[in-house]
Design an enzyme around this catalytic site. Structure first.
Site, short mmCIF file in Angstrom:
data_model
loop_
_atom_site.label_atom_id
_atom_site.label_comp_id
_atom_site.label_asym_id
_atom_site.label_seq_id
_atom_site.Cartn_x
_atom_site.Cartn_y
_atom_site.Cartn_z
N HIS A 47 -1.95 55.37 5.67
CA HIS A 47 -2.93 56.43 5.36
C HIS A 47 -3.46 57.04 6.65
CE1 HIS A 47 -3.83 56.03 0.91
NE2 HIS A 47 -2.74 55.32 1.15
N LYS A 82 -13.78 45.79 6.31
CA LYS A 82 -13.64 45.01 7.54
C LYS A 82 -13.49 43.49 7.35
CE LYS A 82 -13.50 48.17 10.59
NZ LYS A 82 -12.23 48.75 10.17
N PRO A 127 -18.15 45.14 1.70
CA PRO A 127 -16.79 45.70 1.76
C PRO A 127 -16.70 47.19 2.12
CG PRO A 127 -17.41 45.22 -0.52
CD PRO A 127 -18.50 44.70 0.34
N TYR A 170 -13.18 52.77 11.73
CA TYR A 170 -12.48 52.53 10.46
C TYR A 170 -11.05 52.03 10.72
CZ TYR A 170 -11.25 53.11 5.55
OH TYR A 170 -10.86 52.87 4.25
N TYR A 178 -14.38 57.59 -0.74
CA TYR A 178 -15.68 56.92 -0.76
C TYR A 178 -16.66 57.96 -1.30
CZ TYR A 178 -13.80 53.18 2.21
OH TYR A 178 -13.06 52.13 2.70
P1 RFL Z 1 -10.85 33.13 1.78
O1 RFL Z 1 -9.88 34.17 1.35
O2 RFL Z 1 -12.09 32.97 1.02
O3 RFL Z 1 -10.05 31.74 1.78
C1 RFL Z 1 -10.71 30.49 1.98
C2 RFL Z 1 -9.88 29.39 1.36
O4 RFL Z 1 -10.52 28.13 1.61
C3 RFL Z 1 -10.48 27.32 0.45
N1 RFL Z 1 -11.60 26.36 0.47
C4 RFL Z 1 -11.44 25.04 0.65
N2 RFL Z 1 -10.36 24.29 0.86
C5 RFL Z 1 -10.54 22.94 0.99
N3 RFL Z 1 -11.75 22.35 0.93
C6 RFL Z 1 -12.88 23.07 0.73
N4 RFL Z 1 -14.08 22.48 0.68
C7 RFL Z 1 -12.75 24.48 0.59
N5 RFL Z 1 -13.63 25.48 0.38
C8 RFL Z 1 -12.92 26.61 0.31
C9 RFL Z 1 -10.59 28.32 -0.69
O5 RFL Z 1 -10.05 27.77 -1.89
C10 RFL Z 1 -9.78 29.51 -0.16
O6 RFL Z 1 -8.43 29.45 -0.58
O7 RFL Z 1 -11.26 33.32 3.32
P2 RFL Z 1 -10.45 33.97 4.56
O8 RFL Z 1 -9.06 33.39 4.64
O9 RFL Z 1 -11.34 33.86 5.74
O10 RFL Z 1 -10.22 35.50 4.17
C11 RFL Z 1 -11.32 36.39 4.12
C12 RFL Z 1 -11.04 37.52 3.13
O11 RFL Z 1 -10.67 36.93 1.89
C13 RFL Z 1 -12.25 38.46 2.94
O12 RFL Z 1 -12.88 38.70 4.16
C14 RFL Z 1 -11.87 39.83 2.35
O13 RFL Z 1 -11.35 39.70 1.05
C15 RFL Z 1 -13.07 40.78 2.31
N6 RFL Z 1 -12.78 42.07 1.65
C16 RFL Z 1 -12.14 43.09 2.33
N7 RFL Z 1 -11.75 42.93 3.61
C17 RFL Z 1 -11.07 43.92 4.26
O14 RFL Z 1 -10.73 43.74 5.44
N8 RFL Z 1 -10.73 45.11 3.65
C18 RFL Z 1 -11.08 45.36 2.37
O15 RFL Z 1 -10.70 46.40 1.85
C19 RFL Z 1 -11.84 44.34 1.66
N9 RFL Z 1 -12.22 44.52 0.38
C20 RFL Z 1 -13.17 42.26 0.33
C21 RFL Z 1 -12.87 43.52 -0.29
C22 RFL Z 1 -13.82 41.26 -0.41
C23 RFL Z 1 -14.20 41.48 -1.71
N10 RFL Z 1 -14.84 40.41 -2.41
C24 RFL Z 1 -14.58 40.04 -3.73
C25 RFL Z 1 -15.65 39.47 -1.67
C26 RFL Z 1 -13.24 43.76 -1.60
C27 RFL Z 1 -13.92 42.76 -2.30
C28 RFL Z 1 -14.32 43.10 -3.71
C1 PHB Z 2 -9.90 47.84 -1.84
O1 PHB Z 2 -8.89 48.54 -2.04
O2 PHB Z 2 -10.09 46.77 -2.44
C2 PHB Z 2 -10.91 48.31 -0.85
C3 PHB Z 2 -10.64 49.43 -0.08
C4 PHB Z 2 -11.58 49.88 0.84
C5 PHB Z 2 -12.77 49.20 0.97
C6 PHB Z 2 -13.04 48.07 0.20
C7 PHB Z 2 -12.10 47.63 -0.71
O3 PHB Z 2 -13.70 49.66 1.86
#
Ligand code: RFL
Ligand code: PHB
Length: 393
Positions: free
Chosen positions: A72, A297, A293, A384, A201
């Site tokens: 993109h 980041k 989110p 971004y 957005y």
């Molecule tokens: P995770 O993915 O939470 O993985 C952690 C793992 O640790 C395990 N765990 C354990 N294992 C053993 N013993 C324990 N006591 C444990 N406790 C936990 C868990 O089961 C799990 O498998 O962390 P990690 O790897 O640091 O990854 C981080 C990302 O998942 C997170 O930052 C992103 O998803 C955030 N996020 C976004 N980030 C972006 O860069 N771009 C985006 O567009 C974006 N969109 C989002 C998002 C997060 C969202 N939510 C739901 C929080 C959109 C949403 C809606």
């Molecule tokens: C997503 O596609 O899940 C998404 C994209 C951009 C954001 C957050 C989440 O800023």
């Protein structure tokens, strides 16, 4: 058992670190308390910075991402029905982002892990790090009624925001910084064509909305909702009606609706712990910091933590640089705070704070100010697409 690096958590942080270390011949064991299917069922991030794509390439796991991910060059911001296009490519001198789901990244990393000789334990219970502040740390866990012990050189805490690693650090060592926002994001995934090629957005009087996607036939939409909102109160119909309400007219007319595949609410907060390490245990990704989110980041900051620790460990093992491990937190935090600030800034400018106060008017004014000129849009675009990773010297 003995390994060089015990990795707790098999999300993107743990898997990517494991894969990079494996490629350098540094042995590691990954532990997760849940199953691979459970991890793959979490629908999360979608926007990937170039630095992350490069790191996946270095890890030898970017083949599908490069083939199926969408590049993109632009992102749109619609304010009260009026579009502002942020031309990332032009504003940053050639940079862009890739749209590729976290689920797909995790799948690609799990496939690579399965093809490697490194061991993983899923369904590991009562995982606990020990003696992190000594030269002989170890991790214990239970599986199928048996207790295991892993002796290691280092522990990587990649266990997300509710993990055990951060909680195992003695009181008084960490300082926590937190901001809770008065809203969450209600997300909906559907097998419908996205309303727009570029992400939009949306700031509207009814609140924030985001039009994102996973592919040409799969859409991901989000709506700002009050913090106490329950997902059960949101039928698909109610979601689509509210989304149309918030979108600019042309997008509302184009929107294709359909049954949801997934629907969930995530509260928004900014959270950082300092330092991101305790002796020989390091915290990475969501274990150390959470961002709202809005700036996309969270996952990208996790990748930059992995980049920092990976390069430090390679220099430690291969060049005998025993001084570097102690500097992990200081190096990682510099980039983390930039991401925390950017996510907070974007969240403030784009959301409705349900307050009708002078701050709301100032947030509106700030957004208009930054969209109004090319050099101010550049400030947004540069962050971004992602700030560069710091070299480890
Ligand atoms: P995770 O993915 O939470 O993985 C952690 C793992 O640790 C395990 N765990 C354990 N294992 C053993 N013993 C324990 N006591 C444990 N406790 C936990 C868990 O089961 C799990 O498998 O962390 P990690 O790897 O640091 O990854 C981080 C990302 O998942 C997170 O930052 C992103 O998803 C955030 N996020 C976004 N980030 C972006 O860069 N771009 C985006 O567009 C974006 N969109 C989002 C998002 C997060 C969202 N939510 C739901 C929080 C959109 C949403 C809606
Ligand atoms: C997503 O596609 O899940 C998404 C994209 C951009 C954001 C957050 C989440 O800023």
């Amino acid at each position: 058992m003995r390994t060089q690096v015990a990795i707790i958590g098999s999300g993107p942080s743990g898997l990517l670190l494991g894969q990079l270390l494996n490629q350098q011949g540094i042995n590691n064991i990954i532990l997760d308390r849940v199953s691979p299917d459970y991890i793959l069922g979490r629908i999360r991030a979608g926007v990937i910075e170039q630095g992350f794509v490069d790191l996946m390439t270095e890890a030898g796991v970017a083949e599908r991402m490069l083939r199926e991910g969408e590049i993109h060059h632009e992102v749109d911001i619609a304010v009260h029905g009026e579009y502002h296009s942020i031309n990332l490519l032009q504003l940053t001198g050639g940079k862009s982002v890739t749209v590729y789901g976290q689920t797909e990244i995790t799948q690609d990393l799990m496939d690579a892990r399965n093809a490697s000789a490194q061991i993983s334990y899923y369904g590991a219970e009562n995982v606990a790090p020990h003696d992190m502040n000594s030269d002989n740390p170890y991790v214990t866990f239970e599986k199928d009624g048996e207790t295991f012990r892993i002796d290691c050189d280092y522990i990587a805490g990649c266990d997300g925001s509710h993990g055990i690693c951060r909680q195992s650090i003695p009181a008084g060592v960490l300082t926590e910084y937190e901001r809770v926002y008065p809203f969450g994001w209600l997300g909906l995934l559907s097998d419908t064509p996205p309303v727009n090629f570029e992400l939009i957005y949306v700031k509207s009087d009814e609140g924030f909305a985001l039009c994102s996607k996973r592919s040409a036939s799969r859409s991901r939409y989000y709506l700002q909702v009050p913090l106490d909102e329950k997902v059960e109160n949101w039928s698909d119909d109610r979601f689509w009606t509210e989304l149309k309400n918030r979108l600019p007219d042309d997008a509302a007319d184009r929107l294709v609706t359909g049954p949801s595949i997934e629907k969930s609410i995530a509260p928004l907060r900014s959270f950082v712990v300092e330092p991101m390490q305790y002796g020989r245990m390091f915290l990475l990704g969501d274990a150390a910091h959470i961002v709202p989110p809005t700036g996309a980041k969270g996952l990208n900051l996790a990748a930059s933590d992995v980049n920092t620790l990976y390069r430090i460990l390679v220099k430690t093992y291969k060049e005998g640089r025993q001084d570097l491990a102690a500097r992990y937190s200081e190096i990682a935090l510099r980039r983390v705070w930039n991401g925390v600030r950017f996510s907070w800034w974007m969240t403030n400018m784009l959301h409705h704070f349900y307050s009708d106060s002078i701050e709301d008017k100032i947030r509106d004014s700030e957004l208009n100010f930054f969209l109004a000129s090319e050099h101010r849009r550049r400030i947004l675009a540069e962050q971004y697409v992602g700030l560069p990773y710091e070299d480890i010297e």
